[in-house]
Design an enzyme around this catalytic site. Structure first.
Site, PDB file in Angstrom:
ATOM      1  N   ARG A 104      26.151 -25.855  29.308  1.00 34.47           N
ATOM      2  CA  ARG A 104      26.240 -25.942  27.905  1.00 34.47           C
ATOM      3  C   ARG A 104      28.740 -26.108  27.722  1.00 34.47           C
ATOM      4  O   ARG A 104      29.114 -25.703  27.952  1.00 34.47           O
ATOM      5  CB  ARG A 104      26.687 -24.427  27.328  1.00 34.47           C
ATOM      6  CG  ARG A 104      28.032 -23.950  25.928  1.00 34.47           C
ATOM      7  CD  ARG A 104      27.271 -22.738  24.582  1.00 34.47           C
ATOM      8  NE  ARG A 104      25.417 -23.059  24.188  1.00 34.47           N
ATOM      9  CZ  ARG A 104      25.534 -21.918  23.499  1.00 34.47           C
ATOM     10  NH1 ARG A 104      26.147 -21.049  23.158  1.00 34.47           N
ATOM     11  NH2 ARG A 104      24.368 -22.278  23.358  1.00 34.47           N
ATOM     12  N   HIS A 131      21.264 -29.456  20.845  1.00 35.94           N
ATOM     13  CA  HIS A 131      20.146 -27.789  21.003  1.00 35.94           C
ATOM     14  C   HIS A 131      18.787 -27.700  21.767  1.00 35.94           C
ATOM     15  O   HIS A 131      18.407 -27.058  20.646  1.00 35.94           O
ATOM     16  CB  HIS A 131      21.418 -27.462  20.227  1.00 35.94           C
ATOM     17  CG  HIS A 131      20.955 -25.644  21.182  1.00 35.94           C
ATOM     18  ND1 HIS A 131      21.397 -25.041  21.484  1.00 35.94           N
ATOM     19  CD2 HIS A 131      22.016 -24.289  20.243  1.00 35.94           C
ATOM     20  CE1 HIS A 131      21.229 -24.007  22.238  1.00 35.94           C
ATOM     21  NE2 HIS A 131      21.659 -23.641  21.474  1.00 35.94           N
ATOM     22  N   GLN A 134      17.152 -25.073  22.162  1.00 27.95           N
ATOM     23  CA  GLN A 134      17.231 -24.024  21.278  1.00 27.95           C
ATOM     24  C   GLN A 134      15.832 -24.258  20.258  1.00 27.95           C
ATOM     25  O   GLN A 134      15.187 -23.729  19.322  1.00 27.95           O
ATOM     26  CB  GLN A 134      17.972 -23.551  19.865  1.00 27.95           C
ATOM     27  CG  GLN A 134      18.146 -23.132  18.925  1.00 27.95           C
ATOM     28  CD  GLN A 134      18.073 -21.564  18.824  1.00 27.95           C
ATOM     29  OE1 GLN A 134      18.813 -21.110  19.647  1.00 27.95           O
ATOM     30  NE2 GLN A 134      16.780 -20.975  18.148  1.00 27.95           N
ATOM     31  N   ASP A 222      22.104 -23.117   9.328  1.00 36.16           N
ATOM     32  CA  ASP A 222      23.074 -22.055  10.756  1.00 36.16           C
ATOM     33  C   ASP A 222      24.605 -22.632  10.734  1.00 36.16           C
ATOM     34  O   ASP A 222      24.776 -22.517   9.485  1.00 36.16           O
ATOM     35  CB  ASP A 222      23.159 -24.256  11.626  1.00 36.16           C
ATOM     36  CG  ASP A 222      23.914 -23.448  13.595  1.00 36.16           C
ATOM     37  OD1 ASP A 222      24.111 -22.199  13.447  1.00 36.16           O
ATOM     38  OD2 ASP A 222      23.701 -23.914  14.640  1.00 36.16           O
ATOM     39  N   CYS A 261      19.379 -20.205  14.078  1.00 34.53           N
ATOM     40  CA  CYS A 261      19.699 -19.633  15.249  1.00 34.53           C
ATOM     41  C   CYS A 261      20.650 -19.121  15.783  1.00 34.53           C
ATOM     42  O   CYS A 261      20.257 -18.498  17.290  1.00 34.53           O
ATOM     43  CB  CYS A 261      19.660 -21.492  17.085  1.00 34.53           C
ATOM     44  SG  CYS A 261      21.677 -21.697  15.809  1.00 34.53           S
ATOM     45  N   ARG A 289      14.008 -17.237  22.898  1.00 35.21           N
ATOM     46  CA  ARG A 289      14.888 -18.481  23.843  1.00 35.21           C
ATOM     47  C   ARG A 289      13.997 -18.108  25.631  1.00 35.21           C
ATOM     48  O   ARG A 289      14.165 -18.716  25.750  1.00 35.21           O
ATOM     49  CB  ARG A 289      15.811 -18.207  23.307  1.00 35.21           C
ATOM     50  CG  ARG A 289      16.645 -18.771  22.661  1.00 35.21           C
ATOM     51  CD  ARG A 289      16.907 -19.575  22.145  1.00 35.21           C
ATOM     52  NE  ARG A 289      17.504 -20.389  23.137  1.00 35.21           N
ATOM     53  CZ  ARG A 289      18.673 -20.927  23.255  1.00 35.21           C
ATOM     54  NH1 ARG A 289      19.310 -20.127  22.360  1.00 35.21           N
ATOM     55  NH2 ARG A 289      19.608 -21.455  24.357  1.00 35.21           N
TER      56      ARG A 289
HETATM   57  N1   CP Z   1      21.598 -20.174  19.353  1.00 32.98           N
HETATM   58  C1   CP Z   1      22.504 -20.278  20.428  1.00 32.98           C
HETATM   59  O1   CP Z   1      22.321 -20.931  21.016  1.00 32.98           O
HETATM   60  O2   CP Z   1      23.028 -19.080  20.384  1.00 32.98           O
HETATM   61  P1   CP Z   1      23.912 -18.216  22.059  1.00 32.98           P
HETATM   62  O3   CP Z   1      25.391 -19.270  21.295  1.00 32.98           O
HETATM   63  O4   CP Z   1      24.284 -17.436  21.437  1.00 32.98           O
HETATM   64  O5   CP Z   1      23.380 -18.564  22.955  1.00 32.98           O
END
Ligand code: CP
Length: 302
Positions: A104, A131, A134, A222, A261, A289
Site C-alpha cells: 500500500r 484500489h 477493494q 468514497d 469502501c 474484503r
Molecule cells: N477500504 C479500505 O481500503 O480500508 P482501509 O483503508 O481501512 O484499509
C-alpha cells in the site's frame, strides 16, 4: 515462471477475475476451494504499508492466517524502505525470503517498480491510482445481493479518485454500465476513459448526480479527502453537491444498493440515513474484503 502479480484489474482478463471471485465466494461459504484447508501452509506474505489501513491490513493478515500462511507487516517508516533503500533492492531481498509482497503506497510507479524487480507475486493494496482489491470485494457484494453484475447500472458519485479508476476497470472487465458524476476539477483522467472506450467499456460522464443516479442499481461513493489530499476546503466546496443522501437515493431503482469502501465521513460524502439505511451493504462489503483477499492470495501465491 513469471509471478502472478495482482496489480490492476485491467491487466487481467475477465476469466481470471471471475476465477478469483469464485475462490472468494467459496471461502465465504467455508469450502476448501483450492489445495485443502491450508493452501498457503509455510508461505509468508510481506505486507508493506506506507499509508494507514484498517480493513486492508486486517483482511490480509487474518486471511493469510486462515489459509495456513504467515503475514509479516512492514510499516514504511520502520523499515529501510522508509530510510531510502531503493524499491528495487527491497524487491530483490524480499524475493529471497518471502513468497509474496502486498504493497500500500502513494505513487503507482512504486508498485510497478516493486513488481518489476520482484520474482514473487506483488499485490496492489491501494495506490494513488487504483484500489483493485477493494473492487473484488465490491463486485462480490453486489452479486451476492443482486445476482450477476453484467448489465447492471452502477453510479459513481463524488471524487474521481483511485476507487473511481478501479470502477472503470471493473465495469469494462465485468460488463456493467458505469456512470461517473464528479466535478470537472476532480474528474478521472482522460487516459483511463480512453482505455475503457478502446476496450468497449460502457462508461458515461453525467455531471448532474441526480440524473446519474436515475434508475441506477448501485450507487457508490468514497471519502472526499483521501489519504494524501491536502486541499480540504476546496474539495468540500466542489463536492458538496455530490453528497449521497436520501434525495439522491430516491432517484435510483427502488432496491438500489449503496456501497462505500470505508472509512466514511458521515455528513460529508454520505448521510447517516443512507449509510445506516436499508439499501446500504457497506458492512457486507467490508467483510468481503477478507474473502476476496483470500481468493487473490491463493490465485497469486499457490
Ligand atoms: N477500504 C479500505 O481500503 O480500508 P482501509 O483503508 O481501512 O484499509
Amino acid at each position: 515462471m513469471k509471478p502472478k502479480h495482482f496489480l490492476d484489474l485491467h491487466l487481467l482478463d475477465g476469466d481470471e477475475l471471475r476465477h478469483i471471485l469464485d475462490l472468494a465466494n467459496g471461502y465465504k461459504r467455508g469450502l476448501n476451494v483450492a489445495g485443502g484447508d491450508k493452501p498457503l501452509d509455510g508461505k509468508c506474505l510481506a505486507m508493506i504499508f506506507e499509508k494507514p489501513s484498517t480493513r486492508t491490513r486486517v483482511s490480509f493478515e487474518v486471511g493469510m492466517v486462515q489459509l495456513g500462511g504467515h503475514p509479516l507487516v512492514l510499516m514504511g517508516e520502520n523499515s529501510q524502505l522508509g530510510r531510502g533503500e531503493t524499491i528495487a533492492d527491497t524487491a530483490r531481498v524480499l524475493s529471497r525470503m518471502v513468497d509474496g509482497v502486498m504493497l500500500r503506497t502513494d505513487a503507482h510507479e512504486k508498485l510497478t517498480e516493486m513488481a518489476e524487480y520482484c520474482t514473487i507475486p506483488v499485490i496492489n493494496a491501494l495506490t494513488d491510482d487504483s484500489h483493485p482489491c477493494q473492487l473484488m470485494a465490491d463486485i462480490m457484494t453486489i452479486e451476492e445481493h443482486r445476482g450477476p453484475i453484467a448489465g447492471k447500472v452502477v453510479t459513481w458519485v463524488g471524487d474521481g479518485n483511485n476507487m473511481a479508476n478501479s470502477y472503470i476497470h471493473a465495469a469494462t472487465r465485468f460488463g456493467f454500465e458505469l456512470r461517473l458524476s464528479c466535478p470537472d476539477e476532480l474528474m478521472v483522467k482522460d487516459s483511463i476513459l480512453d482505455w475503457a472506450a478502446n476496450e468497449g467499456g460502457n462508461i458515461s460522464i453525467v455531471k448532474d448526480p441526480k440524473l446519474a443516479a436515475s434508475g441506477a442499481d448501485v450507487v457508490v461513493t468514497d471519502t472526499w479527502v483521501s489519504m494524501g489530499d491536502s486541499d480540504y476546503d476546496r474539495r468540500m466546496e466542489l463536492l458538496t453537491p455530490y453528497q449521497v443522501n436520501e434525495g439522491l437515493m430516491a432517484q435510483c431503482a427502488n432496491d438500489a444498493l449503496f456501497l462505500h469502501c470505508l472509512p466514511a465521513h458521515r455528513g460529508e460524502e454520505v448521510t447517516d440515513a443512507v449509510l445506516d439505511g436499508p439499501n446500504s451493504v457497506v458492512w457486507d462489503e467490508a467483510e468481503n474484503r477478507l474473502h476476496a483477499q483470500k481468493g487473490i492470495m491463493v490465485w497469486s501465491m499457490m
